[in-house]
Design an enzyme around this catalytic site. Structure first.
Site, PDB file in Angstrom:
ATOM      1  N   GLU A 279       0.999  -1.289  -0.148  1.00 38.96           N
ATOM      2  CA  GLU A 279      -0.098  -0.379   0.109  1.00 38.96           C
ATOM      3  C   GLU A 279       0.802   1.406  -0.812  1.00 38.96           C
ATOM      4  OE1 GLU A 279      -3.269  -0.244  -0.261  1.00 38.96           O
ATOM      5  OE2 GLU A 279      -2.398  -1.989  -0.916  1.00 38.96           O
ATOM      6  N   TRP A 282       1.682   1.891  -3.329  1.00 38.05           N
ATOM      7  CA  TRP A 282       0.939   2.435  -4.348  1.00 38.05           C
ATOM      8  C   TRP A 282       0.454   3.811  -4.266  1.00 38.05           C
ATOM      9  CZ3 TRP A 282      -3.097   1.045  -7.942  1.00 38.05           C
ATOM     10  CH2 TRP A 282      -2.882  -0.425  -8.213  1.00 38.05           C
ATOM     11  N   TRP A 311     -20.276  11.648 -19.671  1.00 37.06           N
ATOM     12  CA  TRP A 311     -20.957  12.233 -18.507  1.00 37.06           C
ATOM     13  C   TRP A 311     -22.419  12.146 -18.597  1.00 37.06           C
ATOM     14  CZ3 TRP A 311     -17.914   8.466 -15.960  1.00 37.06           C
ATOM     15  CH2 TRP A 311     -16.657   8.562 -16.186  1.00 37.06           C
ATOM     16  N   ASN A 346     -10.500   3.026   3.148  1.00 39.09           N
ATOM     17  CA  ASN A 346     -10.451   2.731   2.007  1.00 39.09           C
ATOM     18  C   ASN A 346     -11.117   1.496   0.499  1.00 39.09           C
ATOM     19  OD1 ASN A 346      -8.549   3.476  -0.533  1.00 39.09           O
ATOM     20  ND2 ASN A 346      -7.937   1.360  -0.348  1.00 39.09           N
ATOM     21  N   TRP A 364     -16.518  11.432 -12.989  1.00 37.53           N
ATOM     22  CA  TRP A 364     -15.811  11.106 -11.404  1.00 37.53           C
ATOM     23  C   TRP A 364     -14.499  12.397 -11.542  1.00 37.53           C
ATOM     24  CZ3 TRP A 364     -10.301  12.411 -11.966  1.00 37.53           C
ATOM     25  CH2 TRP A 364      -9.784  12.422 -13.154  1.00 37.53           C
ATOM     26  N   TRP A 387      -9.696   7.965  -8.181  1.00 36.63           N
ATOM     27  CA  TRP A 387     -10.746   7.928  -8.461  1.00 36.63           C
ATOM     28  C   TRP A 387     -10.927   7.554 -10.134  1.00 36.63           C
ATOM     29  CZ3 TRP A 387     -15.548   9.330  -8.351  1.00 36.63           C
ATOM     30  CH2 TRP A 387     -16.148   9.457  -6.458  1.00 36.63           C
TER      31      TRP A 387
END
Length: 470
Positions: A279, A282, A311, A346, A364, A387
């Site tokens: 993590e 990441w 969208w 998360n 988004w 996102w």
């Protein structure tokens, strides 16, 4: 004074290369810039700005112990920062400025303008790397390009970290008492309301609090992190992200704490620890991507083709999403946790993001902005990366055909509905089966809304939209 250490998102004295190098250069002055208009333009959350100010006060105390005065530059936005910093250098006979790198496009433009202005005054500028384990741009593919897929990137990082782990930057020695004093730290700034004071105990300020939190995690919950990190009702994560985002603790300190609990093993040993280290990688991945792709700071999709997604404009659905009134209990629980804590588990971040971008087919970027405006741990690179992952527009994004079903996910990660009962208390009396998808009558009895979309139909719609992109 000979040097300035310009603090930004690195509010600590330990493991801080910019501070250490500045103080090695000569008598040092610390600086922090308060820019409320710029912060508002960046959608920084009130709870995050409050956290910054509280940690700035803690930093001032730590700097006082080193006899380093902390000066505050007040500049509504960053346009005036080069001139004001140059004036401060001139007033205190400073010949060198040290700072840790930041990778957002506005931050980079600010620093370029500052370097040019300082050069006019004969003041040197040195940038350090205190916010990442490995310098962005130093981990590249065989073609010399930034990785766009996490797994090979993480493998390359581990190889580098095995042979050259980040060194600990020692706490500088106390310098002679300075001829100038520190400025007062404001408790609030214009345009930002003070959040609920209960958040102060939830997110205590200072390096000691950050280190205590990560050490407590490493000594206990990290052992079960692999199995419990996706269970929102369990306190199974480190909750260190606000401290990393503000730089109250460094990623190097986090990695070394994890390695100490794993007998020095980076990619073997205890699975909970190696999973947590992943993590951390990441977080690095998203930083490195932003450094290599400035357009991400301007909210462009990593996959250009997804810029053509039609969208939907649906203000009512978006408002229901932000208010935690979508009619999907697990989604609403996550959104309500965000509004009360300034933080969200998360796993829930993925679920609420996917509902907005896939089932509601709302851009988004609206969700990304909403998160930044409310998160205490809002980090441009991580927030954008998360996102885009959920919306299938980014690097190493989830495949567009993977669309999480919130009801199925709810039963998997919150089987007894403990998380839902806490954050959606109107449903607390329902049994473990019904709480994930209440009946129409149960919703009426509880004053809880019907689901705002049909999951099956909207999943089909999203698949058709993405497939049409080719």
């Amino acid at each position: 004074m000979n040097a300035i250490c310009w603090f930004r998102t690195d509010l600590r004295v330990h493991d801080n290369p910019a501070l250490a190098e500045a103080m090695a250069y000569g008598p040092t002055l610390a600086v922090f810039v308060i820019s409320p208009v710029q912060w508002q333009a960046h959608r920084e959350a009130p709870v995050k700005v409050d956290f910054w100010l509280r940690n700035l006060a803690a930093l001032q105390q730590a700097l006082d112990a080193l006899n380093v005065p902390l000066k505050i530059i007040h500049s509504d936005d960053w346009q005036d920062v080069p001139e004001k910093l140059a004036a401060l250098c001139k007033a205190h006979a400073v010949t060198a400025v040290h700072a840790n790198a930041e990778w957002g496009i506005n931050e980079r433009r600010r620093d370029i303008a500052t370097v040019e202005r300082l050069d006019d005054e004969g003041v040197s500028w040195t940038v350090h790397h205190g916010s990442s384990l490995l310098i962005p741009g130093s981990v590249v593919t065989g073609k010399g390009e930034a990785y766009k897929v996490f797994t090979p990137y993480a493998r390359a990082c581990r190889e580098r970290l095995q042979s050259a782990p980040p060194r600990t930057v020692p706490l500088p020695h106390k310098q002679a008492k300075a001829p100038t004093s520190s400025d007062a730290i404001p408790k609030s700034v214009p345009g930002y309301h003070a959040p609920d004071r209960a958040l102060h105990s939830m997110w205590p300020a200072g390096e000691d609090a950050a280190l205590a939190r990560v050490e407590a995690f490493a000594n206990d919950a990290i052992a079960h992190y692999k199995t419990e990190r996706d269970v929102p009702a369990v306190d199974g994560t480190s909750r260190i992200s606000p401290y990393l985002a503000a730089g109250v603790i460094s990623p190097g300190q986090c990695l070394r704490t994890a390695l100490a609990a794993n007998h020095g093993e980076l990619d073997s040993g205890k699975q909970g620890i190696t999973t947590w280290i992943t993590e951390l990688l990441w977080r690095e991945f998203y930083q490195h991507l932003m450094a290599a792709n400035p357009s991400l700071s301007m909210h462009a999709p990593m996959k250009p083709a997804t810029g053509g997604i039609p969208w939907r404009d649906d203000p009512d659905a978006f408002d229901a999403w932000t208010a935690g009134r979508t009619g999907f209990p697990i989604i609403d629980a996550g959104m309500r946790q965000l509004m009360e804590m300034g933080w969200m588990h998360n796993r829930l971040r993925m679920l609420v993001a996917m509902l907005l971008s896939k089932n509601l087919l709302i851009d988004w970027r609206k969700g990304e902005a909403w998160f930044m405006a409310n998160l205490i741990d809002g980090d441009l690179a991580s927030n954008n990366g998360g996102w885009q992952w959920s919306a299938s527009t980014g690097a190493d994004a989830v495949p567009y055909f993977r669309i999480f079903n919130p009801e199925t996910q709810s039963r998997n990660i919150d089987p007894q509905g403990r998380y839902i009962r806490k954050w959606v208390p109107e449903l607390a009396d329902l049994n473990d089966r019904d709480i994930h998808a209440p009946s129409a009558q149960q919703r009426r009895d509880a004053g809880y809304p019907e689901a705002i979309v049909d999951l099956k139909a909207t999943r089909k719609r999203a698949l058709e939209v993405f497939k049409a992109l080719g």
